[in-house]
Design a protein around this motif. Structure first.
Motif, PDB file in Angstrom:
ATOM      1  N   VAL A   1       0.806  -1.218   0.000  1.00  0.00           N
ATOM      2  CA  VAL A   1       0.000   0.000   0.000  1.00  0.00           C
ATOM      3  C   VAL A   1       0.844   1.276   0.000  1.00  0.00           C
ATOM      4  CG1 VAL A   1      -0.279   0.502   2.488  1.00  0.00           C
ATOM      5  CG2 VAL A   1      -2.207   0.813   0.915  1.00  0.00           C
ATOM      6  N   ARG A   2       2.140   1.167   0.340  1.00  0.00           N
ATOM      7  CA  ARG A   2       2.967   2.356   0.533  1.00  0.00           C
ATOM      8  C   ARG A   2       2.966   3.310  -0.666  1.00  0.00           C
ATOM      9  NH1 ARG A   2       7.701  -0.008   2.003  1.00  0.00           N
ATOM     10  NH2 ARG A   2       6.722  -0.399   4.026  1.00  0.00           N
ATOM     11  N   PRO A   3       3.201   2.842  -1.895  1.00  0.00           N
ATOM     12  CA  PRO A   3       3.204   3.797  -3.013  1.00  0.00           C
ATOM     13  C   PRO A   3       1.851   4.462  -3.245  1.00  0.00           C
ATOM     14  CG  PRO A   3       3.385   1.534  -3.808  1.00  0.00           C
ATOM     15  CD  PRO A   3       3.578   1.477  -2.334  1.00  0.00           C
ATOM     16  N   TYR A   4       0.780   3.786  -2.873  1.00  0.00           N
ATOM     17  CA  TYR A   4      -0.565   4.347  -3.043  1.00  0.00           C
ATOM     18  C   TYR A   4      -0.822   5.453  -2.021  1.00  0.00           C
ATOM     19  CZ  TYR A   4      -1.302   0.496  -6.224  1.00  0.00           C
ATOM     20  OH  TYR A   4      -1.189  -0.368  -7.291  1.00  0.00           O
ATOM     21  N   VAL A   5      -0.343   5.254  -0.817  1.00  0.00           N
ATOM     22  CA  VAL A   5      -0.474   6.290   0.206  1.00  0.00           C
ATOM     23  C   VAL A   5       0.313   7.534  -0.212  1.00  0.00           C
ATOM     24  CG1 VAL A   5       0.061   6.896   2.599  1.00  0.00           C
ATOM     25  CG2 VAL A   5      -0.881   4.641   2.056  1.00  0.00           C
ATOM     26  N   GLU A   6       1.495   7.308  -0.764  1.00  0.00           N
ATOM     27  CA  GLU A   6       2.341   8.435  -1.176  1.00  0.00           C
ATOM     28  C   GLU A   6       1.695   9.249  -2.289  1.00  0.00           C
ATOM     29  OE1 GLU A   6       6.004   6.537  -2.151  1.00  0.00           O
ATOM     30  OE2 GLU A   6       6.567   6.167  -0.053  1.00  0.00           O
ATOM     31  N   VAL A   7       1.172   8.578  -3.309  1.00  0.00           N
ATOM     32  CA  VAL A   7       0.577   9.331  -4.413  1.00  0.00           C
ATOM     33  C   VAL A   7      -0.778   9.914  -4.018  1.00  0.00           C
ATOM     34  CG1 VAL A   7       1.827   8.076  -6.195  1.00  0.00           C
ATOM     35  CG2 VAL A   7      -0.439   7.265  -5.493  1.00  0.00           C
ATOM     36  N   ALA A   8      -1.455   9.286  -3.063  1.00  0.00           N
ATOM     37  CA  ALA A   8      -2.729   9.845  -2.588  1.00  0.00           C
ATOM     38  C   ALA A   8      -2.499  11.209  -1.952  1.00  0.00           C
ATOM     39  CB  ALA A   8      -3.384   8.891  -1.598  1.00  0.00           C
ATOM     40  N   LEU A   9      -1.404  11.357  -1.236  1.00  0.00           N
ATOM     41  CA  LEU A   9      -1.076  12.649  -0.631  1.00  0.00           C
ATOM     42  C   LEU A   9      -0.790  13.694  -1.711  1.00  0.00           C
ATOM     43  CD1 LEU A   9       1.209  11.465   2.313  1.00  0.00           C
ATOM     44  CD2 LEU A   9      -1.142  12.318   2.456  1.00  0.00           C
ATOM     45  N   ILE A  10      -0.123  13.262  -2.771  1.00  0.00           N
ATOM     46  CA  ILE A  10       0.147  14.177  -3.887  1.00  0.00           C
ATOM     47  C   ILE A  10      -1.163  14.596  -4.546  1.00  0.00           C
ATOM     48  CG2 ILE A  10       1.224  14.385  -6.157  1.00  0.00           C
ATOM     49  CD1 ILE A  10       3.359  12.402  -5.172  1.00  0.00           C
ATOM     50  N   ALA A  11      -2.040  13.643  -4.761  1.00  0.00           N
ATOM     51  CA  ALA A  11      -3.338  13.944  -5.372  1.00  0.00           C
ATOM     52  C   ALA A  11      -4.118  14.942  -4.527  1.00  0.00           C
ATOM     53  CB  ALA A  11      -4.143  12.664  -5.563  1.00  0.00           C
ATOM     54  N   LYS A  12      -4.078  14.745  -3.221  1.00  0.00           N
ATOM     55  CA  LYS A  12      -4.783  15.652  -2.317  1.00  0.00           C
ATOM     56  C   LYS A  12      -4.229  17.066  -2.415  1.00  0.00           C
ATOM     57  CE  LYS A  12      -6.252  16.116   2.500  1.00  0.00           C
ATOM     58  NZ  LYS A  12      -6.202  15.498   3.860  1.00  0.00           N
ATOM     59  N   GLU A  13      -2.903  17.188  -2.465  1.00  0.00           N
ATOM     60  CA  GLU A  13      -2.265  18.502  -2.582  1.00  0.00           C
ATOM     61  C   GLU A  13      -2.634  19.186  -3.897  1.00  0.00           C
ATOM     62  OE1 GLU A  13       1.869  17.757  -2.153  1.00  0.00           O
ATOM     63  OE2 GLU A  13       1.761  17.335   0.004  1.00  0.00           O
ATOM     64  N   LEU A  14      -2.805  18.380  -4.945  1.00  0.00           N
ATOM     65  CA  LEU A  14      -3.133  18.928  -6.262  1.00  0.00           C
ATOM     66  C   LEU A  14      -4.628  19.174  -6.447  1.00  0.00           C
ATOM     67  CD1 LEU A  14      -0.802  16.676  -8.448  1.00  0.00           C
ATOM     68  CD2 LEU A  14      -0.494  19.114  -7.985  1.00  0.00           C
TER      69      LEU A  14
ATOM     70  N   PHE B   1      -8.294  -2.669   3.845  1.00  0.00           N
ATOM     71  CA  PHE B   1      -6.978  -2.126   4.211  1.00  0.00           C
ATOM     72  C   PHE B   1      -6.594  -0.971   3.284  1.00  0.00           C
ATOM     73  CE2 PHE B   1      -2.285  -2.112   4.140  1.00  0.00           C
ATOM     74  CZ  PHE B   1      -2.063  -1.861   5.494  1.00  0.00           C
ATOM     75  N   LEU B   2      -6.893  -1.091   2.005  1.00  0.00           N
ATOM     76  CA  LEU B   2      -6.599   0.004   1.083  1.00  0.00           C
ATOM     77  C   LEU B   2      -7.358   1.256   1.476  1.00  0.00           C
ATOM     78  CD1 LEU B   2      -5.230   0.879  -1.655  1.00  0.00           C
ATOM     79  CD2 LEU B   2      -7.435   0.349  -2.721  1.00  0.00           C
ATOM     80  N   CYS B   3      -8.639   1.101   1.771  1.00  0.00           N
ATOM     81  CA  CYS B   3      -9.464   2.256   2.114  1.00  0.00           C
ATOM     82  C   CYS B   3      -9.086   2.838   3.471  1.00  0.00           C
ATOM     83  CB  CYS B   3     -10.942   1.865   2.081  1.00  0.00           C
ATOM     84  SG  CYS B   3     -11.538   1.423   0.439  1.00  0.00           S
ATOM     85  N   GLN B   4      -8.687   1.998   4.398  1.00  0.00           N
ATOM     86  CA  GLN B   4      -8.210   2.496   5.683  1.00  0.00           C
ATOM     87  C   GLN B   4      -6.941   3.330   5.506  1.00  0.00           C
ATOM     88  OE1 GLN B   4      -7.651  -1.021   8.036  1.00  0.00           O
ATOM     89  NE2 GLN B   4      -9.820  -1.591   7.914  1.00  0.00           N
ATOM     90  N   SER B   5      -6.100   2.904   4.577  1.00  0.00           N
ATOM     91  CA  SER B   5      -4.820   3.576   4.355  1.00  0.00           C
ATOM     92  C   SER B   5      -4.973   4.870   3.569  1.00  0.00           C
ATOM     93  CB  SER B   5      -3.868   2.635   3.611  1.00  0.00           C
ATOM     94  OG  SER B   5      -3.674   1.432   4.331  1.00  0.00           O
ATOM     95  N   ILE B   6      -6.046   4.967   2.780  1.00  0.00           N
ATOM     96  CA  ILE B   6      -6.288   6.160   1.960  1.00  0.00           C
ATOM     97  C   ILE B   6      -7.701   6.658   2.262  1.00  0.00           C
ATOM     98  CG2 ILE B   6      -6.248   7.125  -0.374  1.00  0.00           C
ATOM     99  CD1 ILE B   6      -4.628   4.706  -1.249  1.00  0.00           C
ATOM    100  N   PRO B   7      -7.882   7.378   3.351  1.00  0.00           N
ATOM    101  CA  PRO B   7      -9.232   7.775   3.762  1.00  0.00           C
ATOM    102  C   PRO B   7      -9.924   8.713   2.786  1.00  0.00           C
ATOM    103  CG  PRO B   7      -7.553   8.812   5.143  1.00  0.00           C
ATOM    104  CD  PRO B   7      -6.852   7.769   4.340  1.00  0.00           C
ATOM    105  N   GLN B   8      -9.162   9.391   1.910  1.00  0.00           N
ATOM    106  CA  GLN B   8      -9.787  10.306   0.960  1.00  0.00           C
ATOM    107  C   GLN B   8     -10.248   9.602  -0.322  1.00  0.00           C
ATOM    108  OE1 GLN B   8      -6.532  10.140   1.676  1.00  0.00           O
ATOM    109  NE2 GLN B   8      -5.250  11.269   0.228  1.00  0.00           N
ATOM    110  N   LEU B   9     -10.121   8.273  -0.364  1.00  0.00           N
ATOM    111  CA  LEU B   9     -10.561   7.522  -1.532  1.00  0.00           C
ATOM    112  C   LEU B   9     -12.071   7.676  -1.702  1.00  0.00           C
ATOM    113  CD1 LEU B   9      -9.250   5.630  -3.657  1.00  0.00           C
ATOM    114  CD2 LEU B   9      -9.904   3.721  -2.184  1.00  0.00           C
TER     115      LEU B   9
END
Length: 243
Positions: free
Chosen positions: A169-182, A199-207
């Motif tokens: 999940v690590r790379p998805y969490v990282e790019v999710a933060l970038i998406a949020k900033e953009l 687990f994916l949705c828990q790790s990326i709450p803005q999904l």
């Protein structure tokens, strides 16, 4: 809470195997909504090996949740979106002979092409999502293209999940933060199932949305369609209670 959109391509595959109208794709879509699906996804391909273009026209008349049309943006896809005006158009880079989606867009190489396509789809009233790999380099160009959302290609996550879910999940969490900033909305799809979804949705709450078809239909063979949709919804509710 992350919304569930049910991809009904596999229902059409089953119907097409016998050449008649059993199962009835439109009825199944309506039943999915009745059972708790918050959207219906289809991916019409040029050879119509599962969802047919007529299916899309028929579904557009009756679907009351979010209607999402995936596809490669050739002339026929663009005309279909113009005629139907789905709530969401999801662009995938699949060649016509692809068995299934297996990578996201190179938004660097295709930036100019996609910018024009996104603008045209938005002029029809569609929200646009671009299928994308979890690599940081593709996100700034995606923002410049003008897309409303990106859909994270989650096959790599699903493949690694049984061995090391944190690493998966690590790379998805990282790019999710970038998406949020953009300011890009986030969807996800491909090989998500009852084991790896929460687990994916828990790790990326803005999904905002997941699109699931193959695994859900396979599970429905054992659990029944109504129960299966509720099982997937409960996985998303686990995410909601955690966050």
């Amino acid at each position: 809470m992350t919304k569930l959109s049910v991809n009904i391509n596999k229902i059409a595959t089953l119907r097409n195997a016998r050449g008649a109208n059993n199962p009835d794709v439109v009825k199944v879509a309506l039943d999915c909504e009745r059972f708790g699906s918050q959207g219906i996804t289809v991916h019409p391909r040029p050879d119509e090996r599962h969802i047919r273009y007529q299916d899309v026209l028929d579904l557009a008349k009756v679907v009351t949740t979010e209607f999402n049309i995936e596809g490669y943006p050739d002339q026929r896809y663009m005309q279909l979106c113009k005629d139907v005006k789905p709530a969401q158009a999801t662009l995938v880079p699949d060649p016509p002979d692809a068995i299934t989606s297996n990578t996201g867009w190179d938004t660097i190489t295709h930036q100019i092409q996609l910018k024009d396509i996104v603008a045209e789809l938005q002029s029809y009233g569609c929200r646009v999502s671009i299928f994308i790999n979890p690599e940081a380099k593709y996100f700034e160009p995606a923002k410049l293209i003008g897309t409303d959302r990106v859909e994270l290609y989650t096959e790599p996550y699903a493949s690694l999940f049984p061995k090391d879910k944190e690493k998966a999940v690590r790379p998805y969490v990282e790019v999710a933060l970038i998406a949020k900033e953009l300011g890009l909305g986030l969807n996800a799809g491909h090989d998500l199932d009852l084991h790896n979804l929460a687990f994916l949705c828990q790790s990326i709450p803005q999904l905002e949305e997941v699109s699931i078809g193959h695994a859900l239909v396979c599970d429905a063979l054992y659990y029944g369609l109504e129960n299966t949709i509720q099982m997937y919804r409960r996985q998303l509710e686990i995410e909601s209670t955690v966050n």
